[in-house]
Design a protein around this motif. Structure first.
Motif, mmCIF file in Angstrom:
data_model
loop_
_atom_site.group_PDB
_atom_site.id
_atom_site.type_symbol
_atom_site.label_atom_id
_atom_site.label_comp_id
_atom_site.label_asym_id
_atom_site.label_seq_id
_atom_site.Cartn_x
_atom_site.Cartn_y
_atom_site.Cartn_z
ATOM 1 N N TYR A 62 41.724 61.533 78.588
ATOM 2 C CA TYR A 62 41.122 62.837 78.838
ATOM 3 C C TYR A 62 41.793 63.524 80.023
ATOM 4 C CZ TYR A 62 37.690 66.407 79.988
ATOM 5 O OH TYR A 62 37.084 67.612 80.283
ATOM 6 N N ALA A 63 42.132 62.759 81.050
ATOM 7 C CA ALA A 63 42.760 63.351 82.236
ATOM 8 C C ALA A 63 44.092 63.997 81.869
ATOM 9 C CB ALA A 63 42.962 62.279 83.303
ATOM 10 N N ARG A 64 44.892 63.298 81.081
ATOM 11 C CA ARG A 64 46.188 63.874 80.708
ATOM 12 C C ARG A 64 46.030 65.019 79.722
ATOM 13 N NH1 ARG A 64 51.879 60.730 79.649
ATOM 14 N NH2 ARG A 64 53.071 62.584 79.068
ATOM 15 N N ALA A 65 45.091 64.889 78.802
ATOM 16 C CA ALA A 65 44.870 65.956 77.828
ATOM 17 C C ALA A 65 44.454 67.251 78.507
ATOM 18 C CB ALA A 65 43.825 65.532 76.805
ATOM 19 N N THR A 66 43.596 67.165 79.491
ATOM 20 C CA THR A 66 43.158 68.391 80.174
ATOM 21 C C THR A 66 44.322 69.050 80.913
ATOM 22 O OG1 THR A 66 42.425 67.069 82.070
ATOM 23 C CG2 THR A 66 40.761 67.664 80.437
ATOM 24 N N ALA A 67 45.287 68.245 81.354
ATOM 25 C CA ALA A 67 46.448 68.808 82.044
ATOM 26 C C ALA A 67 47.434 69.436 81.067
ATOM 27 C CB ALA A 67 47.146 67.726 82.858
ATOM 28 N N GLU A 68 47.465 68.948 79.824
ATOM 29 C CA GLU A 68 48.458 69.409 78.847
ATOM 30 C C GLU A 68 47.898 70.387 77.823
ATOM 31 O OE1 GLU A 68 51.113 65.273 78.704
ATOM 32 O OE2 GLU A 68 49.597 65.679 77.160
ATOM 33 N N SER A 69 46.630 70.256 77.475
ATOM 34 C CA SER A 69 46.069 71.003 76.355
ATOM 35 C C SER A 69 46.042 72.503 76.624
ATOM 36 C CB SER A 69 44.650 70.513 76.048
ATOM 37 O OG SER A 69 44.049 71.323 75.057
ATOM 38 N N LEU A 70 46.391 73.259 75.579
ATOM 39 C CA LEU A 70 46.317 74.719 75.631
ATOM 40 C C LEU A 70 45.025 75.231 75.006
ATOM 41 C CD1 LEU A 70 50.049 75.380 74.702
ATOM 42 C CD2 LEU A 70 48.989 75.610 76.952
ATOM 43 N N ILE A 71 44.137 74.326 74.653
ATOM 44 C CA ILE A 71 42.827 74.684 74.094
ATOM 45 C C ILE A 71 41.825 74.759 75.243
ATOM 46 C CG2 ILE A 71 41.021 74.001 72.466
ATOM 47 C CD1 ILE A 71 43.744 74.752 71.197
ATOM 48 N N GLU A 72 41.214 75.913 75.415
ATOM 49 C CA GLU A 72 40.288 76.096 76.536
ATOM 50 C C GLU A 72 39.119 75.121 76.466
ATOM 51 O OE1 GLU A 72 39.061 80.082 77.202
ATOM 52 O OE2 GLU A 72 41.104 80.885 77.260
ATOM 53 N N ASP A 73 38.583 74.938 75.266
ATOM 54 C CA ASP A 73 37.445 74.031 75.103
ATOM 55 C C ASP A 73 37.964 72.629 74.802
ATOM 56 O OD1 ASP A 73 35.052 72.780 74.704
ATOM 57 O OD2 ASP A 73 34.391 74.050 73.032
ATOM 58 N N THR A 74 38.403 71.937 75.839
ATOM 59 C CA THR A 74 38.852 70.550 75.732
ATOM 60 C C THR A 74 37.833 69.681 76.439
ATOM 61 O OG1 THR A 74 41.204 71.136 75.639
ATOM 62 C CG2 THR A 74 40.655 68.918 76.385
ATOM 63 N N ARG A 75 37.262 68.723 75.702
ATOM 64 C CA ARG A 75 36.166 67.911 76.248
ATOM 65 C C ARG A 75 36.292 66.469 75.763
ATOM 66 N NH1 ARG A 75 31.026 70.594 73.150
ATOM 67 N NH2 ARG A 75 32.144 72.545 73.599
ATOM 68 N N PRO A 76 35.593 65.547 76.410
ATOM 69 C CA PRO A 76 35.619 64.145 75.948
ATOM 70 C C PRO A 76 35.007 64.022 74.553
ATOM 71 C CG PRO A 76 34.760 64.294 78.188
ATOM 72 C CD PRO A 76 34.820 65.695 77.666
ATOM 73 N N PHE A 77 35.505 63.069 73.784
ATOM 74 C CA PHE A 77 34.951 62.826 72.456
ATOM 75 C C PHE A 77 33.513 62.329 72.617
ATOM 76 C CE2 PHE A 77 34.272 61.108 68.300
ATOM 77 C CZ PHE A 77 35.142 61.799 67.464
ATOM 78 N N PRO A 78 32.552 62.935 71.929
ATOM 79 C CA PRO A 78 31.146 62.566 72.112
ATOM 80 C C PRO A 78 30.781 61.293 71.367
ATOM 81 C CG PRO A 78 31.319 64.252 70.452
ATOM 82 C CD PRO A 78 32.711 64.032 70.959
ATOM 83 N N SER A 79 29.594 60.827 71.593
ATOM 84 C CA SER A 79 29.080 59.668 70.854
ATOM 85 C C SER A 79 28.822 60.066 69.405
ATOM 86 C CB SER A 79 27.775 59.189 71.481
ATOM 87 O OG SER A 79 26.755 60.160 71.296
ATOM 88 N N SER A 80 28.712 59.071 68.547
ATOM 89 C CA SER A 80 28.448 59.345 67.127
ATOM 90 C C SER A 80 27.146 60.096 66.933
ATOM 91 C CB SER A 80 28.415 58.023 66.347
ATOM 92 O OG SER A 80 29.652 57.365 66.420
ATOM 93 N N ARG A 81 26.179 59.872 67.818
ATOM 94 C CA ARG A 81 24.898 60.566 67.725
ATOM 95 C C ARG A 81 25.044 62.036 68.104
ATOM 96 N NH1 ARG A 81 20.014 57.822 70.852
ATOM 97 N NH2 ARG A 81 20.561 56.253 69.273
ATOM 98 N N GLU A 82 25.887 62.320 69.084
ATOM 99 C CA GLU A 82 26.042 63.693 69.563
ATOM 100 C C GLU A 82 27.021 64.512 68.726
ATOM 101 O OE1 GLU A 82 27.410 62.682 73.409
ATOM 102 O OE2 GLU A 82 25.419 62.821 74.343
ATOM 103 N N PHE A 83 27.960 63.827 68.049
ATOM 104 C CA PHE A 83 29.027 64.525 67.331
ATOM 105 C C PHE A 83 28.498 65.563 66.324
ATOM 106 C CE2 PHE A 83 32.202 65.058 64.001
ATOM 107 C CZ PHE A 83 33.361 65.255 64.730
ATOM 108 N N PRO A 84 27.529 65.229 65.468
ATOM 109 C CA PRO A 84 27.065 66.211 64.478
ATOM 110 C C PRO A 84 26.491 67.477 65.107
ATOM 111 C CG PRO A 84 26.309 64.014 63.907
ATOM 112 C CD PRO A 84 26.848 63.931 65.291
ATOM 113 N N ASN A 85 25.966 67.374 66.318
ATOM 114 C CA ASN A 85 25.367 68.531 66.956
ATOM 115 C C ASN A 85 26.374 69.597 67.355
ATOM 116 O OD1 ASN A 85 22.861 67.242 66.761
ATOM 117 N ND2 ASN A 85 23.106 66.252 68.760
ATOM 118 N N LEU A 86 27.654 69.237 67.341
ATOM 119 C CA LEU A 86 28.694 70.210 67.677
ATOM 120 C C LEU A 86 28.973 71.170 66.527
ATOM 121 C CD1 LEU A 86 31.280 67.819 69.403
ATOM 122 C CD2 LEU A 86 29.584 69.283 70.508
ATOM 123 N N PHE A 87 28.439 70.879 65.344
ATOM 124 C CA PHE A 87 28.759 71.660 64.157
ATOM 125 C C PHE A 87 27.516 72.379 63.644
ATOM 126 C CE2 PHE A 87 31.871 68.419 64.663
ATOM 127 C CZ PHE A 87 33.074 68.990 64.268
#
Length: 389
Positions: A62-87
């Protein structure tokens, strides 16, 4: 590094394609696809809605991704329980790249997003990536310059009597010192490649699993491809087929060398390869049909009496004469029978007419070109002749 404008334009083009397919968005889990859109190859999943801003979910780092990513909404991968709530519940139809998606991953996301319909977007993803921007073409020109610089050094270290393996090691050492990354990414299942290959004489006509004209003997049954420990002898053609990978972008080229004079049959085959390349380069124009170009190339080989030897030893022939290159070695388009699609300006193609003559060896040429209205623009800009040492 990827620039923000590139990332934004790629996502806009993808969203337009998703809209035409009446999809609500697309999930990307394959690393090089994620990199193409985001600028980071970290272990991540990319969600691109048909409308709105994308979201990058990072497993590591995550530390390297935040430094490299051009996507503003870059966040840690959530738990399986939280993942569906993103959609949003209104999201029903989701695109996936079925061409490289493992069944386990498909089942994983299907379980986390129940009730959704998953649709294959592999063709549109590959078509979008086949057309290179000016920024991408600049990356490939840099790759071409670096690879050509190493090929230019070959007469300095290629010696009669040296092993194929030693030739490969010397070439690859210099390529790495030039900054070559070495990751020859391929999309096709069961294909793999280590830098390229250096083969000579009879070892170059050995058949193999690799979907190309020349495989080489390799070093074992577990690695049945590329250079062997056989020695290079006078009169035998030495074929070097190598990729240059810099900033992720691949170019592909082949050059021929020989100690003394090659046999007349090999000279004829090489001249035919050069003639086929010339025809194809003149016709690498938008609107030309890939299959038609392949059929003309195959016909030229047949007219020269070399049809059985075109793109492989008799019975082991590869069924193409050119393949797209970019972030992967096997991108679209493919100059092959059955690939009935028109070329587009900005596509980059490795043209590689080659011949394998059992008992004599393999000869041919390969260069990477960009499609343009004036024909192919050479990216691996180096003389094509067979070099006699």
């Amino acid at each position: 590094m990827l620039i923000k404008m590139e990332s934004e334009q790629r996502i806009i083009r993808l969203q337009k394609a998703l809209n035409k397919m009446e999809l609500d968005g697309a999930l990307f889990v394959y690393p090089i696809d994620v990199y193409y859109f985001t600028g980071t190859r970290q272990n991540s999943t990319l969600w691109v809605p048909t409308e709105g801003n994308p979201m990058l979910l990072v497993r590591k780092s995550y530390a390297r991704a935040t430094a490299e990513s051009l996507i503003e909404d870059t966040r840690p991968f959530p738990s399986s329980r939280e993942f569906p709530n993103l959609f949003d519940p209104q999201i029903k139809r989701i695109g996936f790249t079925f061409d490289i998606l493992p069944v386990q991953q498909y089942q994983y996301y299907s379980k986390m997003l129940p009730g959704r319909e998953f649709t294959d977007i592999s063709p549109i993803n590959r078509e979008l990536r086949s057309v290179k921007s000016e920024w991408e073409l600049e990356q490939m020109r840099h790759s071409g310059d670096c690879l050509c610089s190493v090929f230019a050094q070959v007469p300095e270290f290629l010696k009669e009597g040296m092993r194929e393996l030693d030739l490969a090691a010397e070439f690859e050492c210099r390529l790495r010192k030039a900054g070559g990354e070495g990751y020859v990414r391929m999309r096709a299942f069961n294909q793999e490649l280590f830098h390229g290959l250096a083969v000579s004489g009879a070892t170059s006509d050995k058949p193999g699993f690799f979907d190309g004209a020349v495989s080489g003997r390799g070093l074992s049954a577990a690695s049945p491809q590329g250079s062997s420990v056989e020695k290079i002898v006078a009169g035998s053609p030495v074929l070097l087929d190598y990729t240059g990978v810099f900033n992720g972008y691949i170019v592909d080229m082949t050059r021929m060398f020989v100690f003394g004079q090659p046999k007349p049959e090999l000279e004829k085959a090489f001249a035919t390869a050069i003639a086929i390349q010339q025809y194809l380069v003149e016709n690498l124009k938008p609107g030309m049909i890939c299959e038609d170009l392949f059929l003309v190339a195959a016909s030229m080989a047949e007219d020269a009496g070399l049809g059985r030897n075109f793109m492989g030893a008799p019975g082991e022939n590869a069924r193409f004469v050119g393949h797209g290159v970019g972030l992967e070695l096997d991108e679209y388009p493919v100059l092959a029978q059955g690939f009935k699609v028109p070329l587009q300006a900005g596509q980059t193609i490795a043209i590689e007419p080659k011949f394998v003559l059992p008992g004599l060896g393999a000869v041919g040429i390969e260069n990477t070109f960009a499609v343009s209205s004036g024909g192919g623009i050479k990216i691996t800009d180096m003389a094509d002749e067979m070099i006699s040492l």
